[in-house]
Design an enzyme around this catalytic site. Structure first.
Site, mmCIF file in Angstrom:
data_model
loop_
_atom_site.group_PDB
_atom_site.id
_atom_site.type_symbol
_atom_site.label_atom_id
_atom_site.label_comp_id
_atom_site.label_asym_id
_atom_site.label_seq_id
_atom_site.Cartn_x
_atom_site.Cartn_y
_atom_site.Cartn_z
ATOM 1 N N ALA A 21 33.910 -21.311 33.764
ATOM 2 C CA ALA A 21 32.650 -21.558 34.849
ATOM 3 C C ALA A 21 31.583 -21.623 34.880
ATOM 4 C CB ALA A 21 33.221 -20.801 35.691
ATOM 5 N N SER A 22 31.133 -22.363 33.113
ATOM 6 C CA SER A 22 29.154 -22.240 33.354
ATOM 7 C C SER A 22 29.303 -23.957 33.995
ATOM 8 C CB SER A 22 29.889 -22.478 31.826
ATOM 9 O OG SER A 22 30.797 -24.186 30.952
ATOM 10 N N GLU A 73 34.674 -33.590 28.630
ATOM 11 C CA GLU A 73 34.928 -31.766 28.830
ATOM 12 C C GLU A 73 35.660 -31.020 27.601
ATOM 13 O OE1 GLU A 73 35.840 -30.538 32.353
ATOM 14 O OE2 GLU A 73 35.087 -28.398 32.290
HETATM 15 N N1 DCP Z 1 41.387 -22.068 28.239
HETATM 16 C C1 DCP Z 1 42.009 -22.233 27.462
HETATM 17 N N2 DCP Z 1 42.277 -21.950 26.968
HETATM 18 C C2 DCP Z 1 41.112 -23.382 25.942
HETATM 19 C C3 DCP Z 1 40.558 -24.128 27.348
HETATM 20 C C4 DCP Z 1 41.082 -23.734 28.384
HETATM 21 O O1 DCP Z 1 43.401 -20.713 28.042
HETATM 22 N N3 DCP Z 1 41.503 -24.124 24.414
HETATM 23 C C5 DCP Z 1 41.789 -22.097 30.503
HETATM 24 C C6 DCP Z 1 40.191 -21.190 30.467
HETATM 25 C C7 DCP Z 1 40.129 -21.932 31.911
HETATM 26 C C8 DCP Z 1 40.786 -22.995 31.900
HETATM 27 O O2 DCP Z 1 41.271 -22.970 31.183
HETATM 28 O O3 DCP Z 1 41.180 -20.395 32.831
HETATM 29 C C9 DCP Z 1 40.032 -24.043 32.266
HETATM 30 O O4 DCP Z 1 38.832 -23.653 31.607
HETATM 31 P P1 DCP Z 1 37.777 -24.714 31.856
HETATM 32 O O5 DCP Z 1 36.419 -23.636 31.200
HETATM 33 O O6 DCP Z 1 37.647 -26.116 30.798
HETATM 34 O O7 DCP Z 1 37.152 -25.109 33.022
HETATM 35 P P2 DCP Z 1 36.452 -25.074 34.114
HETATM 36 O O8 DCP Z 1 37.088 -25.969 35.048
HETATM 37 O O9 DCP Z 1 36.457 -23.468 34.059
HETATM 38 O O10 DCP Z 1 34.931 -25.050 33.542
HETATM 39 P P3 DCP Z 1 33.425 -25.166 34.476
HETATM 40 O O11 DCP Z 1 34.029 -24.285 35.506
HETATM 41 O O12 DCP Z 1 32.527 -24.955 33.311
HETATM 42 O O13 DCP Z 1 34.009 -26.956 35.335
#
Ligand code: DCP
Length: 231
Positions: free
Chosen positions: A30-31, A103
């Site tokens: 969620a950054s 990403e």
């Molecule tokens: N995750 C995980 N293991 C990884 C990569 C991610 O467990 N190797 C998890 C963490 C989050 C979910 O996957 O619960 C999605 O992660 P991201 O941070 O990649 O995607 P977001 O949508 O949270 O990113 P942002 O809010 O920055 O757009």
């Protein structure tokens, strides 16, 4: 000759068109990575790869992301094996654009998420060993060039608030401490370079990302020039 034509086809199959410049956007959960990618997708000649999280929530009808949060000791290996595959696919995907932006990366999957599960006692030593063997083999046998890492640097508290706001089902039980551990690993990896080297040689662009959306869009615009110059 027919032989040469065949060689050319095989060459194209094993060497898909690589972009000239490969960017990975990194940062805590969620950054704001998705907003950043969306912003840059409007720049011509940058191809943005859509976020792999939708795959982690649905692989042939199964949701390994939700399972991992319910029981990390049981499902951590399952999710991280699949994350590694989706990252590899994104690293290798060819593009007509000269700049590709994705990403996260296979590197943060290993150095941040797998590392965090192991250090917090949620991944068995044998699972950690198997994932590490896969990672080491992939990264030493396949060329996965990364030219620039854009690091969205946030405070864990900001991410926690954004997480609560977006209310993704799978993530409802994530405590602040989890985001603090991920943050610490990111700082150690990218800023202090203390626990694993970033893929070399790589440029690093740190963008402070605690601000509200309007200010972030402004910062992305400012950084767009720097990033395009680096390309
Ligand atoms: N995750 C995980 N293991 C990884 C990569 C991610 O467990 N190797 C998890 C963490 C989050 C979910 O996957 O619960 C999605 O992660 P991201 O941070 O990649 O995607 P977001 O949508 O949270 O990113 P942002 O809010 O920055 O757009």
């Amino acid at each position: 000759s027919p032989f040469c034509a065949l060689c050319a086809v095989v060459w194209c199959l094993i060497h898909p068109a690589h972009p000239d410049f490969q960017i990975c956007v990194e940062g805590n959960i969620a950054s704001g990575k998705t907003t950043c990618l969306k912003y840059f997708s409007k720049t011509s000649d940058i191809q943005v790869l859509t976020e792999p999280v939708s795959k982690w929530k649905n692989v042939r009808g199964q949701n390994p992301l939700a399972l991992m949060y319910q029981d990390p000791a049981r499902w951590g290996l399952t999710l991280q094996t699949y994350v590694q595959l989706t990252m590899l696919v994104n690293h290798l995907s060819s593009t007509a654009a000269s700049v590709k932006m994705m990403e996260r990366s296979i590197f943060s999957a290993r150095h941040i998420f797998v590392e965090n599960l192991f250090r917090s006692g949620k991944l068995a030593a044998v699972d950690y060993a198997v994932l590490s063997e896969w990672f080491d083999w992939i990264t030493s046998s396949i060329s996965l060039p990364v030219d620039l890492i854009v690091y969205l640097q946030t405070s864990p508290q900001t991410c926690y608030e954004r997480l609560k706001q977006r209310c993704r089902d799978e993530e409802k039980a994530i405590p602040l401490e989890y985001l603090e551990s991920i943050h610490q690993l990111y700082e150690d990896w990218l800023v202090k370079c203390s626990h694993a080297a970033p893929p070399a040689p790589v440029l690093l662009q740190v963008i402070p990302a605690d601000h509200d959306l309007q200010e972030m869009l402004h910062l992305y615009e400012e950084n767009r020039q720097k990033i395009l110059t680096a390309c």
